[in-house]
Design a protein around this motif. Sequence first.
Motif, short mmCIF file in Angstrom:
data_model
loop_
_atom_site.label_atom_id
_atom_site.label_comp_id
_atom_site.label_asym_id
_atom_site.label_seq_id
_atom_site.Cartn_x
_atom_site.Cartn_y
_atom_site.Cartn_z
N ARG A 22 0.83 -1.20 0.00
CA ARG A 22 0.00 0.00 0.00
C ARG A 22 0.86 1.26 0.00
N ASP A 26 1.10 4.09 -3.19
CA ASP A 26 0.93 5.54 -3.00
C ASP A 26 2.15 6.30 -3.51
N GLN A 113 -4.77 2.18 -7.41
CA GLN A 113 -5.05 2.35 -5.98
C GLN A 113 -6.30 1.58 -5.56
N ALA A 114 -7.30 1.54 -6.43
CA ALA A 114 -8.51 0.79 -6.11
C ALA A 114 -8.22 -0.71 -6.04
N THR A 117 -6.19 -1.51 -2.87
CA THR A 117 -7.03 -1.47 -1.68
C THR A 117 -7.92 -2.71 -1.61
N ARG A 118 -8.56 -3.05 -2.71
CA ARG A 118 -9.43 -4.23 -2.71
C ARG A 118 -8.64 -5.49 -2.40
N SER A 120 -5.67 -5.86 -0.82
CA SER A 120 -5.15 -5.89 0.55
C SER A 120 -6.27 -6.11 1.56
N HIS A 121 -7.41 -5.43 1.38
CA HIS A 121 -8.52 -5.65 2.31
C HIS A 121 -8.96 -7.10 2.30
N ASP A 178 -4.41 -0.20 7.50
CA ASP A 178 -5.49 0.59 6.91
C ASP A 178 -6.58 0.77 7.96
N THR A 180 -9.32 2.16 7.72
CA THR A 180 -10.68 2.08 7.20
C THR A 180 -11.20 0.64 7.16
N LEU A 181 -10.32 -0.33 7.40
CA LEU A 181 -10.70 -1.74 7.33
C LEU A 181 -11.02 -2.27 8.72
#
Length: 218
Positions: A22, A26, A113-114, A117-118, A120-121, A178, A180-181
């Motif tokens: 991640r 970035d 980036q999408a 994120t998907r 890694s989550h 993250d 947000t997760l």
Amino acid sequence: MKLIDALQDEHVLIEQVLGSLRVYVDRLVDGAADPVDGRRFAAFFTEFAGHFHHDREEGVFFEALVTEAELPGDRGPLYAVAHEHAEMGGWLREMTPLLEQRPQSEDDRVRLQALATRYSHALWRHIDAENSVLYPEGAERLYRCGVRELSDRPMNDAEAAAREDGAALLLVYPPVEDSTLTRGDGCFMCRAYGETCDGFEAEWWTEHEWEDEGDLSD
């Protein structure tokens, strides 16, 4: 069980390298990372997490659960986890070309980036489900069938090199979590729950286990 211990140890490194990925993405989007490192990240997740780690999960651990513990492989936890392996592998293949070059457009930056994120989550939550449910419950059922150990294999050269690269990348791109997760243990936290799996109790428990549970609640 030594194989399960090894798989859990590998999860620690995989989780860390996800955090590094991640950071790398970035920086790559900002023009501050070397695309060569993108190839190293792709190799780590393809060779070490995929060809080595997932191969042994499915080919040894899952196979033993089906053949020795007589658990279903075409539904429930084993199907759900194998399905996620394939799904995440597809996302990784889609992401790899974008990891290995500087984004050429705003669309490429947003897409990379999408995907990161998907991916890694999904993999972080996948690891939580395996550590908290699949490994302990699967090992317990193998013990009941008299299986105390499972076979393992060493890494081949490509897998070993990928593991070394993953560990080295942690120093260049210190991993982040993250916020947000939402993560956690148990079937209710698994993204497959209610979709491809109804939970290990519903899928794996025998009539005797349900009866014992009823007796305990009386």
